[in-house]
Write an enzyme that holds these catalytic residues in place. Structure first.
Site, PDB file in Angstrom:
ATOM      1  CD  GLU A  15      -6.202  16.768  28.888  1.00  0.00           C
ATOM      2  OE1 GLU A  15      -5.565  16.210  27.973  1.00  0.00           O
ATOM      3  OE2 GLU A  15      -5.995  17.945  29.242  1.00  0.00           O
ATOM      4  CB  SER A 141      -7.601  16.511  25.452  1.00  0.00           C
ATOM      5  OG  SER A 141      -6.360  15.890  25.630  1.00  0.00           O
ATOM      6  CE1 TYR A 211      -6.123  11.214  24.185  1.00  0.00           C
ATOM      7  CE2 TYR A 211      -7.845  12.738  24.862  1.00  0.00           C
ATOM      8  CZ  TYR A 211      -6.525  12.478  24.583  1.00  0.00           C
ATOM      9  OH  TYR A 211      -5.594  13.476  24.699  1.00  0.00           O
ATOM     10  NE  ARG A 250      -1.178  16.425  18.957  1.00  0.00           N
ATOM     11  CZ  ARG A 250      -1.755  16.344  20.141  1.00  0.00           C
ATOM     12  NH1 ARG A 250      -1.341  15.464  21.042  1.00  0.00           N
ATOM     13  NH2 ARG A 250      -2.759  17.156  20.460  1.00  0.00           N
ATOM     14  CG  ASP A 252      -2.975  19.600  17.731  1.00  0.00           C
ATOM     15  OD1 ASP A 252      -2.282  18.658  17.315  1.00  0.00           O
ATOM     16  OD2 ASP A 252      -3.516  19.604  18.860  1.00  0.00           O
ATOM     17  CD  GLU A 268      -4.495  23.037  21.572  1.00  0.00           C
ATOM     18  OE1 GLU A 268      -4.119  23.007  22.760  1.00  0.00           O
ATOM     19  OE2 GLU A 268      -5.669  22.824  21.226  1.00  0.00           O
ATOM     20  CG  ASN A 270      -0.424  18.381  24.052  1.00  0.00           C
ATOM     21  OD1 ASN A 270       0.281  18.268  25.060  1.00  0.00           O
ATOM     22  ND2 ASN A 270      -1.581  17.773  23.922  1.00  0.00           N
ATOM     23  N   GLY A 274      -0.080  12.828  24.332  1.00  0.00           N
ATOM     24  CA  GLY A 274      -0.477  11.525  24.831  1.00  0.00           C
ATOM     25  C   GLY A 274       0.459  10.414  24.385  1.00  0.00           C
TER      26      GLY A 274
END
Length: 315
Positions: A15, A141, A211, A250, A252, A268, A270, A274
């Site tokens: 990443e 990601s 992205y 964050r 998900d 999950e 994070n 980002g």
């Protein structure tokens, strides 16, 4: 006195490019607010470079390993330098999808069942009824995620020469596929910001969809029933606290809208979300009236106050 912030970005994970974009945005925002900023593209000499720079706080804009798995956090702890986002123990747990399940499920947070499988075993038989998901245990990601369906092109069983995560990882996490809608919730401090629904044009929210501009539609706030939004936000805040996340995280989700609230599953958490122009945390912050620069400054100030509180507690 001008606060000196080192923005740590880049590194050598899969990443890297996303991290460089996040780091540039963060550094530009801090400079716009009058902070003194040192930009550090992380190499193997990162400890020496930080020691020479002598920042008062580090903004960790790294994604993936070693910036998200506890390695950098442990180094900064040893150096005694305050840093943004989660600490060592939280990072070690949250980067590992199995450890995350073990931490969160006992607290009543609904997550898909799963099992660790050896990649070699996939060439003999499916570990779960199709459709199911295969993913690396500790990548973010959506790196290396494969959805194995009845009519998919991976073969039955998966072909030994077929491209997929089984060719790059010795072990994978196999989970039942949760059909439905992709939701995400950012948490800042003690507050869930919003729920965003992600509608990838490819049908799967993979690395490119995350992205590449134009490949995913973000609906913020998500057009979902109020009770589902409230449940997702509550689960995200609970996960943030149970794991001990700091700054922002964050979470998900997948939501099977045919099952109502029982169809909402956390996938999950994070700990290093980002901060690119396409990223979800800045987008949700904007939705509640917080600018990108406000968000970055808030994360830095929380890191400093957490570090001061920890030092006072240890004294």
């Amino acid at each position: 006195m001008t606060l000196h912030v080192a923005v740590l970005m880049g590194g050598w994970s899969s990443e890297r490019e996303v991290s460089l974009t996040s780091g540039k945005g963060v550094a530009d925002a801090l400079e716009s607010r009058g902070y003194r900023v040192t930009r550090v593209d992380m190499g193997r000499d990162v400890a020496l470079r930080l020691a020479e720079a002598k920042p008062e706080v580090v903004f960790n804009a790294l994604h993936g390993t070693p910036g998200e798995d506890g390695s950098v956090q442990g180094m900064l702890d040893l150096m005694g330098v305050p840093y943004t986002h989660s600490g060592l123990a939280t990072s070690v747990i949250a980067i590992d999808k199995v450890l995350t399940k073990q931490a969160l499920v006992p607290h009543g947070i609904r997550m898909p069942g799963g099992m660790i499988v050896g990649s070699e075993s996939l060439y003999a038989a499916d570990p779960l009824p199709r459709p199911y998901v295969l993913k690396p245990v500790n990548e973010g990601s959506s790196v290396g995620v494969a959805i194995v369906t009845e009519g998919g092109n991976y073969g039955q069983p998966i072909g030994r020469e077929t491209e997929g995560p089984w060719k790059h990882f010795a072990e994978l996490l196999a989970e039942p596929f949760i059909k439905g809608r992709e939701l995400t919730v950012a948490v800042l401090g003690d507050r869930a910001l919003a729920v965003t629904e992600l509608k990838p044009k490819s049908g799967f929210y993979d690395y490119d969809s995350k992205y590449t501009d134009g490949l995913t539609v973000h609906v913020c706030p998500a057009q979902i029933p109020a009770e589902i939004a409230q449940s997702a936000m509550a689960m995200a805040v609970k996960a943030h606290h149970v794991l001990g996340c700091k700054g922002t995280s964050r979470s998900d989700f997948r939501w099977d809208d045919e099952q109502g609230e029982a169809g909402l599953y956390l996938l999950e958490v994070n700990t290093q979300p980002g901060m690119t122009p396409l990223s979800l945390v800045p987008e949700q912050a904007k939705h509640i009236g917080m600018s990108y620069a406000d968000l970055v400054e808030r994360i830095v100030q929380e890191a400093l106050s957490d570090h001061a509180a920890a030092r006072e507690k240890a004294a």
